[in-house]
Design a protein around this motif. Structure first.
Motif, PDB file in Angstrom:
ATOM      1  N   MET A 197       0.833  -1.260  -0.429  1.00  0.00           N
ATOM      2  CA  MET A 197       0.285  -0.013   0.085  1.00  0.00           C
ATOM      3  C   MET A 197       0.860   1.784   0.166  1.00  0.00           C
ATOM      4  N   ARG A 198       0.340   2.123  -0.202  1.00  0.00           N
ATOM      5  CA  ARG A 198       1.579   3.223  -1.037  1.00  0.00           C
ATOM      6  C   ARG A 198       1.093   4.063   0.527  1.00  0.00           C
ATOM      7  N   PRO A 199       1.851   5.071   0.863  1.00  0.00           N
ATOM      8  CA  PRO A 199       1.781   5.619   2.229  1.00  0.00           C
ATOM      9  C   PRO A 199       1.649   7.219   2.052  1.00  0.00           C
ATOM     10  N   ALA A 226     -10.284   7.372   9.033  1.00  0.00           N
ATOM     11  CA  ALA A 226      -9.367   6.324   8.158  1.00  0.00           C
ATOM     12  C   ALA A 226     -10.125   5.731   7.444  1.00  0.00           C
ATOM     13  N   PHE A 227     -11.409   5.886   6.759  1.00  0.00           N
ATOM     14  CA  PHE A 227     -11.721   6.050   5.371  1.00  0.00           C
ATOM     15  C   PHE A 227     -10.805   6.289   4.008  1.00  0.00           C
ATOM     16  N   GLY A 228     -10.701   8.043   5.176  1.00  0.00           N
ATOM     17  CA  GLY A 228     -10.050   8.634   3.585  1.00  0.00           C
ATOM     18  C   GLY A 228      -8.270   8.442   3.386  1.00  0.00           C
ATOM     19  N   ILE A 229      -7.815   7.613   4.486  1.00  0.00           N
ATOM     20  CA  ILE A 229      -6.371   6.838   4.605  1.00  0.00           C
ATOM     21  C   ILE A 229      -6.481   5.908   3.199  1.00  0.00           C
ATOM     22  N   SER A 230      -7.492   4.804   3.738  1.00  0.00           N
ATOM     23  CA  SER A 230      -7.623   3.864   3.374  1.00  0.00           C
ATOM     24  C   SER A 230      -7.396   3.909   1.488  1.00  0.00           C
ATOM     25  N   ALA A 250      -4.669   4.928   0.715  1.00  0.00           N
ATOM     26  CA  ALA A 250      -3.299   4.001   0.700  1.00  0.00           C
ATOM     27  C   ALA A 250      -3.495   2.806  -0.540  1.00  0.00           C
ATOM     28  N   MET A 251      -4.660   2.636  -1.335  1.00  0.00           N
ATOM     29  CA  MET A 251      -5.050   1.898  -2.252  1.00  0.00           C
ATOM     30  C   MET A 251      -5.013   2.114  -3.694  1.00  0.00           C
ATOM     31  N   VAL A 301      -3.390  13.490   2.040  1.00  0.00           N
ATOM     32  CA  VAL A 301      -2.918  13.352   1.075  1.00  0.00           C
ATOM     33  C   VAL A 301      -1.741  12.414   0.893  1.00  0.00           C
ATOM     34  N   SER A 302      -1.235  11.247  -0.344  1.00  0.00           N
ATOM     35  CA  SER A 302      -0.389  11.008  -0.423  1.00  0.00           C
ATOM     36  C   SER A 302       0.843  10.787  -0.831  1.00  0.00           C
ATOM     37  N   GLU A 303       1.791  10.428  -0.579  1.00  0.00           N
ATOM     38  CA  GLU A 303       3.150  10.656  -1.053  1.00  0.00           C
ATOM     39  C   GLU A 303       3.155  11.546  -2.389  1.00  0.00           C
TER      40      GLU A 303
END
Length: 394
Positions: free
Chosen positions: A1-3, A102-106, A109-110, A259-261
């Motif tokens: 999964m992405r940081p 948590a949903f936003g992070i998930s 990450a996906m 935000v994604s990395e």
């Protein structure tokens, strides 16, 4: 999964619900729209950069009237985000704000999204607790039906685990003292968005006021003043839970930018913290308040960490009885950074907002305490507990 990283967080002041709430004349969707805009402004995601927001996820409960019709989407539209930016609303009762994050992070990450605003909002003046609730008459076939009243579950925890009235009142005194000290020292200024509102006056009418602090903090709270309060949820000789050692009902909103990395690098954004682990568990609904004591060991195990690795603890004080039980069970009752700026008893518990409010407070507090890891946890109505581990990366 992405940081994935949290870049910024902001909240409103927390108004005490009722006829004299500082936000009586401000709607929930307006509060939500304000924090959505502010979190982007503070992260310097402005101008055309705003068009790169993928989704808005807001927590909330009792989703009716202005809290209804998918307030997550409506707030996004009212914030002036492009129509293509989606929006949804999540209801996990007291854990809604954290679940939204948590949903936003998930989703990032996906690889489904790159930039999400998540948070929570609740207006308990306009939509009081239990509005529209219709418990199933068959509940007694599955659990103690009285568990739908959170105060009842607080009494059950106090009785089962011998949490005395004195201990509960002491935690309440500490909560107000911590919150007052933090306010006087300006420790909340960085996280609160000042909002001008027409505030009701005791003698009638209104006045304009900039709401830049929390309304429910009572600096004069003492053991003696709390001892004068009668129990409010049960009236037998074992009753110990009062309005003074319980959380308040409130009006507030909070939001964080996730935000994604890759997007961080593209837009030149600076990360502040990241989620190390997240866990939700179920418990006996009649003992709802023990949720954090069940969820925290699970999330620590998930992350391969131990209690002594956590620098800062935020366990929401829905009720002193349950917060005390959880802290004692985990062996952190005397930890110097357990709810160091107060919690639900003093600051308030605007249900759907609380998880996002706590995450925002943690984000602003961690560098002040040189904390590397923090735990956020809360009990959740109808027998659940949620816990998250945050790592400071700023």
């Amino acid at each position: 999964m992405r940081p994935v990283y949290l870049v910024e967080g902001v909240r409103t002041g927390i108004a005490k619900s009722g006829k004299r709430s500082w936000f009586t004349n401000v709607r929930a969707d307006d509060l939500a729209a304000m924090v959505l805009n502010e979190v982007l402004e503070r992260a310097e995601v402005t101008g055309k950069k705003r068009e790169q927001v993928d989704d808005v996820i807001l927590g909330g409960t009792y989703l009716q009237k202005e809290m209804g019709s998918n307030i997550g989407r409506m707030a996004a539209v009212m914030a002036g985000l492009p129509y293509r930016v989606g929006g949804c609303t999540v209801d996990r009762l007291c854990g809604s704000g954290l679940q939204s994050i948590a949903f936003g992070i998930s989703s990032i990450a996906m690889g489904w999204n790159d930039m999400v605003i998540a948070g929570g909002v609740q207006h308990m003046t306009h939509i009081p607790m239990f509005t529209g609730v219709d418990p199933n008459p068959r509940l007694d076939e599955f659990c103690d039906p009285k568990m739908v009243r959170m105060g009842y579950t607080a009494e059950m925890v106090a009785r089962k685990f011998n949490i005395s009235r004195e201990k509960q009142d002491q935690m309440a005194v500490e909560s107000h003292a911590k919150a007052h000290r933090a306010t006087e020292e300006g420790l909340f200024k960085g996280e609160i968005l000042p909002i001008e509102a027409e505030v009701p006056l005791k003698e009638g009418g209104t006045k304009k006021m900039v709401v830049d602090r929390d309304q429910g903090i009572r600096p004069g709270t003492t053991m003696e003043s709390l001892a004068q309060l009668e129990p409010v949820f049960m009236d037998d000789d074992k009753a110990t839970v009062t309005a003074g050692n319980s959380s308040q009902t409130n009006d507030a909103a909070a939001a964080v930018l996730i935000v994604s990395e890759d997007k961080l690098k593209e837009l030149g954004l600076k990360p502040k913290m990241k989620l190390v682990g997240y866990k939700v568990v179920g418990v006996d609904p009649a003992l709802m308040g023990i949720g954090p004591a069940a969820a925290i060991p699970k999330v620590l195990q998930q992350a391969g960490m131990t209690v002594d690795q956590i620098d800062l603890w935020e366990i929401n004080e829905a009720f002193a009885s349950q917060a005390l039980y959880c802290a004692e069970e985990l062996g952190i009752r005397n930890h110097p950074l357990l709810n160091p700026r107060g919690s639900g008893i003093a600051l308030g518990h605007p249900l759907g907002c609380t998880g996002a409010r706590i995450a925002t407070t943690i984000m602003h507090a961690m560098p002040d305490y040189n904390a590397k890891y923090a735990v956020e946890s809360m009990c959740i109505g109808h027998g659940q507990g949620a816990a998250a581990i945050w790592e400071w990366v700023g």
